[in-house]
Enzyme design. Structure first.
Site, PDB file in Angstrom:
ATOM      1  N   LYS A 187       0.824  -1.195   0.000  1.00 11.78           N
ATOM      2  CA  LYS A 187       0.000   0.000   0.000  1.00 11.78           C
ATOM      3  C   LYS A 187       0.868   1.258   0.000  1.00 11.78           C
ATOM      4  O   LYS A 187       0.409   2.340  -0.300  1.00 11.78           O
ATOM      5  CB  LYS A 187      -0.884   0.042   1.265  1.00 11.78           C
ATOM      6  CG  LYS A 187      -1.819  -1.131   1.408  1.00 11.78           C
ATOM      7  CD  LYS A 187      -2.547  -1.008   2.780  1.00 11.78           C
ATOM      8  CE  LYS A 187      -3.390  -2.230   3.028  1.00 11.78           C
ATOM      9  NZ  LYS A 187      -3.914  -2.237   4.432  1.00 11.78           N
ATOM     10  N   GLY A 188       2.140   1.083   0.372  1.00 10.41           N
ATOM     11  CA  GLY A 188       2.989   2.235   0.665  1.00 10.41           C
ATOM     12  C   GLY A 188       3.196   3.198  -0.490  1.00 10.41           C
ATOM     13  O   GLY A 188       3.428   4.382  -0.285  1.00 10.41           O
ATOM     14  N   GLU A 229       7.882   2.104  -6.334  1.00  7.93           N
ATOM     15  CA  GLU A 229       8.105   1.700  -4.935  1.00  7.93           C
ATOM     16  C   GLU A 229       8.205   2.925  -4.045  1.00  7.93           C
ATOM     17  O   GLU A 229       8.719   3.971  -4.457  1.00  7.93           O
ATOM     18  CB  GLU A 229       9.428   0.925  -4.823  1.00  7.93           C
ATOM     19  CG  GLU A 229       9.365  -0.488  -5.350  1.00  7.93           C
ATOM     20  CD  GLU A 229       8.922  -1.489  -4.291  1.00  7.93           C
ATOM     21  OE1 GLU A 229       8.344  -1.073  -3.259  1.00  7.93           O
ATOM     22  OE2 GLU A 229       9.155  -2.677  -4.503  1.00  7.93           O
ATOM     23  N   ASP A 230       7.752   2.761  -2.815  1.00  8.83           N
ATOM     24  CA  ASP A 230       7.898   3.822  -1.818  1.00  8.83           C
ATOM     25  C   ASP A 230       9.330   3.887  -1.301  1.00  8.83           C
ATOM     26  O   ASP A 230       9.936   4.948  -1.216  1.00  8.83           O
ATOM     27  CB  ASP A 230       6.908   3.631  -0.659  1.00  8.83           C
ATOM     28  CG  ASP A 230       6.904   2.195  -0.107  1.00  8.83           C
ATOM     29  OD1 ASP A 230       7.646   1.328  -0.635  1.00  8.83           O
ATOM     30  OD2 ASP A 230       6.156   1.945   0.857  1.00  8.83           O
ATOM     31  N   ASP A 287      14.608  -0.989   1.053  1.00 14.06           N
ATOM     32  CA  ASP A 287      15.345  -1.154   2.308  1.00 14.06           C
ATOM     33  C   ASP A 287      16.317  -2.323   2.114  1.00 14.06           C
ATOM     34  O   ASP A 287      17.425  -2.132   1.607  1.00 14.06           O
ATOM     35  CB  ASP A 287      14.327  -1.398   3.429  1.00 14.06           C
ATOM     36  CG  ASP A 287      14.940  -1.521   4.809  1.00 14.06           C
ATOM     37  OD1 ASP A 287      16.118  -1.170   4.971  1.00 14.06           O
ATOM     38  OD2 ASP A 287      14.248  -1.969   5.741  1.00 14.06           O
ATOM     39  N   LYS A 325      17.060   3.387   1.116  1.00 16.05           N
ATOM     40  CA  LYS A 325      17.746   3.252   2.417  1.00 16.05           C
ATOM     41  C   LYS A 325      18.811   2.174   2.234  1.00 16.05           C
ATOM     42  O   LYS A 325      18.553   0.998   2.423  1.00 16.05           O
ATOM     43  CB  LYS A 325      16.701   2.849   3.463  1.00 16.05           C
ATOM     44  CG  LYS A 325      17.145   2.970   4.872  1.00 16.05           C
ATOM     45  CD  LYS A 325      15.971   3.083   5.852  1.00 16.05           C
ATOM     46  CE  LYS A 325      15.129   1.846   5.965  1.00 16.05           C
ATOM     47  NZ  LYS A 325      14.088   1.930   7.013  1.00 16.05           N
ATOM     48  N   PHE A 356      13.717   4.299  10.491  1.00 16.77           N
ATOM     49  CA  PHE A 356      12.393   3.877  10.063  1.00 16.77           C
ATOM     50  C   PHE A 356      11.573   5.144   9.867  1.00 16.77           C
ATOM     51  O   PHE A 356      11.563   6.020  10.733  1.00 16.77           O
ATOM     52  CB  PHE A 356      11.739   2.957  11.097  1.00 16.77           C
ATOM     53  CG  PHE A 356      10.505   2.293  10.561  1.00 16.77           C
ATOM     54  CD1 PHE A 356      10.610   1.163   9.755  1.00 16.77           C
ATOM     55  CD2 PHE A 356       9.250   2.803  10.838  1.00 16.77           C
ATOM     56  CE1 PHE A 356       9.470   0.557   9.241  1.00 16.77           C
ATOM     57  CE2 PHE A 356       8.108   2.202  10.321  1.00 16.77           C
ATOM     58  CZ  PHE A 356       8.220   1.075   9.527  1.00 16.77           C
ATOM     59  N   VAL A 357      10.924   5.251   8.726  1.00 15.81           N
ATOM     60  CA  VAL A 357      10.207   6.490   8.398  1.00 15.81           C
ATOM     61  C   VAL A 357       8.729   6.200   8.120  1.00 15.81           C
ATOM     62  O   VAL A 357       8.371   5.082   7.733  1.00 15.81           O
ATOM     63  CB  VAL A 357      10.850   7.212   7.186  1.00 15.81           C
ATOM     64  CG1 VAL A 357      12.240   7.717   7.529  1.00 15.81           C
ATOM     65  CG2 VAL A 357      10.899   6.320   5.945  1.00 15.81           C
ATOM     66  N   ASP A 374       3.707   3.540   6.392  1.00 13.66           N
ATOM     67  CA  ASP A 374       2.934   3.369   7.626  1.00 13.66           C
ATOM     68  C   ASP A 374       3.769   2.875   8.789  1.00 13.66           C
ATOM     69  O   ASP A 374       4.889   2.394   8.635  1.00 13.66           O
ATOM     70  CB  ASP A 374       1.827   2.334   7.391  1.00 13.66           C
ATOM     71  CG  ASP A 374       2.381   0.910   7.336  1.00 13.66           C
ATOM     72  OD1 ASP A 374       3.359   0.685   6.587  1.00 13.66           O
ATOM     73  OD2 ASP A 374       1.870   0.040   8.051  1.00 13.66           O
ATOM     74  N   ARG A 431      -0.021   6.976   7.127  1.00 16.08           N
ATOM     75  CA  ARG A 431       0.232   7.035   5.681  1.00 16.08           C
ATOM     76  C   ARG A 431      -0.149   8.388   5.103  1.00 16.08           C
ATOM     77  O   ARG A 431       0.348   8.795   4.063  1.00 16.08           O
ATOM     78  CB  ARG A 431      -0.586   5.953   4.949  1.00 16.08           C
ATOM     79  CG  ARG A 431      -0.200   4.525   5.273  1.00 16.08           C
ATOM     80  CD  ARG A 431      -0.889   3.580   4.292  1.00 16.08           C
ATOM     81  NE  ARG A 431      -0.850   2.200   4.727  1.00 16.08           N
ATOM     82  CZ  ARG A 431       0.164   1.358   4.518  1.00 16.08           C
ATOM     83  NH1 ARG A 431       1.242   1.779   3.877  1.00 16.08           N
ATOM     84  NH2 ARG A 431       0.106   0.115   4.919  1.00 16.08           N
TER      85      ARG A 431
END
Ligand code: 5GP
Length: 181
Positions: A48-49, A104-105, A108, A136, A157-158, A164, A170
């Site tokens: 969902k990001g 993509e959001d 990582d 990241k 972590f963001v 979220d 979000r």
């Protein structure tokens, strides 16, 4: 500050205006990368990001697009991934011979993206590229080719702008750091 157990939403890492400027710049880069399209570019929003980023990017692009959605589940706790990724929603159209851009959001470990890239390749697209708003790099476990990159971010972590914490936050306009206390 918003409390979420031991975690709280801290300062702004990237403000809303900087995000919008970068989204517009990325759209210019992406438009230039597809000078001749036989059919509309297929933007694949990774739920969902990526939903807010996809919505803004789609409106900033000049090339014709179609929208598709996929969803993955990766196992782990609230702020780290365990390394196991599975597809919970596949595309609902044929990607054969289509130009496809995964949206993509954040990258990582790279596990989700490398899994998805392999999966989408089985649909035999004409081309398959990746845009990620955030990168990241410090946790990278799989080499990932990011064709269009929004921001490099440090090891935090963001949340916000689609990202979220336990499904919340979000809708923040900026990207915020989560403080662990
Ligand atoms: P990766 O598979 O590259 O480790 O992570 C991919 C997914 O993990 C992202 O699409 C996102 O859903 C989640 N993720 C990784 N880092 C963060 C982060 O800093 N904040 C949030 N909210 N999600 C993250």
């Amino acid at each position: 500050m918003t409390q979420a157990g031991q975690l709280s939403i801290g300062g702004v890492l990237i403000d809303a205006a900087a995000i919008q400027r970068r989204v517009d710049e990325l759209a210019v880069e992406i438009d230039a990368a597809y000078p001749v399209l036989e059919q509309p570019l297929v933007l694949i929003c990774v739920l969902k990001g990526s939903i807010l980023f996809t919505a803004d990017l789609a409106r900033a692009l000049s090339v014709p697009i179609e929208l598709e959605f996929v969803a993955c589940r990766s196992y782990g706790d609230a702020t780290s991934s365990s390394g196991t990724v599975e597809l919970v929603k596949d595309v609902s159209m044929s990607l054969k011979d289509r130009d496809v851009l995964m949206v993509e959001d954040i990258i990582d470990t790279g596990l989700t993206t490398s899994f998805l890239r392999k999966h989408l390749a089985t649909h035999h697209p004409r081309s398959l590229r990746l845009v990620s708003l955030l990168d990241k790099r410090s946790h990278r476990m799989r080499e990932v080719q990011i064709d269009f990159r929004g921001f490099d971010i440090p090891d935090h972590f963001v949340v916000g702008y689609g990202l979220d914490l336990a499904q919340r936050h979000r809708n923040l306009r900026a990207v915020h750091i989560v403080d662990v206390s």
